[in-house]
Design a protein around this motif. Structure first.
Motif, PDB file in Angstrom:
ATOM      1  N   GLY A 186       0.921  -1.278  -0.187  1.00  0.00           N
ATOM      2  CA  GLY A 186      -0.102   0.067   0.205  1.00  0.00           C
ATOM      3  C   GLY A 186       0.947   1.193   0.068  1.00  0.00           C
TER       4      GLY A 186
ATOM      5  N   ALA B 280      -5.623   1.328   0.689  1.00  0.00           N
ATOM      6  CA  ALA B 280      -4.498   1.170  -0.156  1.00  0.00           C
ATOM      7  C   ALA B 280      -3.690  -0.178   0.079  1.00  0.00           C
ATOM      8  CB  ALA B 280      -3.226   2.373  -0.040  1.00  0.00           C
TER       9      ALA B 280
ATOM     10  N   ASP C 186      -3.661  -3.626  -2.300  1.00  0.00           N
ATOM     11  CA  ASP C 186      -2.279  -4.037  -2.581  1.00  0.00           C
ATOM     12  C   ASP C 186      -2.306  -5.448  -2.305  1.00  0.00           C
ATOM     13  OD1 ASP C 186       0.288  -4.052  -3.838  1.00  0.00           O
ATOM     14  OD2 ASP C 186       1.272  -3.036  -2.113  1.00  0.00           O
TER      15      ASP C 186
END
Length: 423
Positions: free
Chosen positions: A52, A149, A153
């Motif tokens: 992230g 994020a 990811d």
């Protein structure tokens, strides 16, 4: 496995001072993440960086059993610290708009990082438990973007899906106390940027202009009626205009004015009505001012309320009471502060238990003889996001480490005793 506790917290205090003195903005936590990664590797964890963007993930395996996620956020705020501490921040950084700004850990994320590193060390040293500890050092909580994020990811695809998500946030009540609430606990947050477009001109001839400063002033006042006149008395919402920017000189009427607005709500319907009301009021005030261009309204970020699963809280709270005593564990009520940790739990399909960690000097509460007196004193003290916010190092760190370890052990399997007659 060993059962003795890791001795001493002096190195954690040094780590805290270092992190406090070197804060970094959201998605720029490179120094911090490097320190975290080095500490995790030294404790024997499988460690992965740049999850992230600037997040760090550590995995501590100890046989079969559940996976427990412990989370800390790492980023700091674009503001100047004024605590006068010898380790106060003098750092500067570049914000997302390209501005050079002062940076400070005035929200306490340095406490969170330090406590989680201490907890990892404790769990790695004393492995009288079975399962997997998944530690997540998250970037960009202040943007409300870091948790998502990391999920985007591949957090759970790469490192496993936890049975529970645990974490804490330091707050200005007495260190050595913990606060946890079942159900809706921390508010949903939305950030909105509004640009009001006027028509600039000379300050001596306002009749030839459409003044965005007056437009902005009227808008700010009208926005306050959302909570007072549109949200019911049994509902909860906060609407704050945190910034109003316009103009360069006293005799120039500018073309534009910018408002930055923060909202906090707990119920999805109240959240929707609040955001709809902001847009309606902004557009109406621009029209009433004769603006020739409609305002620009941009939602900067948004994330839902943190909801602590009641059963998970009931399971975890006794560990806190055993750690600090039942009298020092309380329900803080609805907290209008916000956190994106709930996104980690939602993405995992796991219950969340997120609590508050006292960080204020207990000596400042010695004459507070009742819960009401304690809360009145809290209201007088510098809070998170104040330039004067300064958690006391101890017993904050010791309690924070202990709370994370105790909560994790509640969800991990106890070490199975060796079979009778085994070599």
């Amino acid at each position: 496995m060993g059962t003795g506790a890791v001795t001493g917290t002096a190195d954690l205090a040094d780590l805290y001072r270092d992190l406090h003195q070197h804060p970094e903005l959201s998605f720029a936590e490179t120094r911090t993440s490097g320190i975290v990664a080095a500490r995790l590797r030294a404790a024997g964890l499988e460690t992965t960086e740049a999850v992230g963007r600037t997040g760090v993930v550590g995995v501590l395996r100890n046989g079969p059993g559940p996976t427990v996620l412990l989370r800390a956020d790492m980023d700091a705020l674009p503001m100047e610290e004024r605590t006068g501490l010898p380790y106060a921040s003098r750092q500067r950084g570049i914000d997302r708009d390209g501005n050079d700004v002062p940076v400070a850990h005035s929200c306490g994320h340095d406490v969170h990082v330090t406590c989680l590193i201490g907890a990892v060390r404790e769990l790695a040293h004393d492995r009288s438990w079975q399962g997997t500890v998944l530690v997540v050092f998250q970037p960009a909580e202040e943007f409300g973007e870091g948790a998502q994020a990391m999920v985007d990811d591949g957090l759970y695809d790469r490192f496993g899906r936890p049975e529970v998500v645990l974490g804490q946030h330091v707050a200005p009540f007495p260190a050595g106390h913990l606060a946890v609430r079942p159900g809706p606990a921390f508010a949903a947050a939305d950030g909105v940027r509004v640009v009001l477009h006027g028509r600039g001109g000379h300050g001596s001839r306002p009749e030839t202009t459409v003044d965005p400063v007056v437009m902005a002033a009227a808008t700010v006042l009208r926005l306050q009626t959302i909570v007072s006149r549109e949200i019911g008395g049994t509902e909860t919402a906060v609407v704050t205009v945190g910034a109003l920017r316009a103009g360069t000189k006293e005799n120039i009427i500018p073309d534009e004015a910018e408002l930055l607005i923060s909202t906090r709500t707990f119920e999805p319907d109240v959240r929707r009505r609040t955001l709809d009301a902001i847009e309606r009021i902004v557009r109406a005030e621009a029209s009433a001012s004769g603006a020739e261009q409609a305002p620009t309204i941009t939602v900067l970020h948004g994330f839902p309320a943190v909801v602590n699963e009641p059963g998970a809280v009931a399971r975890t709270r006794p560990a806190f009471e055993a750690l600090v005593g039942p009298a020092r564990v309380f329900d803080p009520g609805l907290v209008t502060g916000s956190e994106d940790v709930g996104l980690l739990a939602a993405a995992a399909g796991a219950p969340c238990v997120f609590w508050l960690l006292g960080g204020a000097d207990p000596a400042q509460f010695e004459d507070a003889r009742s819960a009401e007196a304690v809360m009145a004193r809290v209201a007088e003290m510098p809070s998170n996001h104040s330039p004067l916010f300064a958690p006391v190092i101890e017993p904050t760190l010791t309690t924070g480490v202990g709370a994370l370890v105790a909560a994790a052990r509640t969800w991990l399997h106890a070490e199975e005793p060796a079979a009778a007659g085994a070599d």
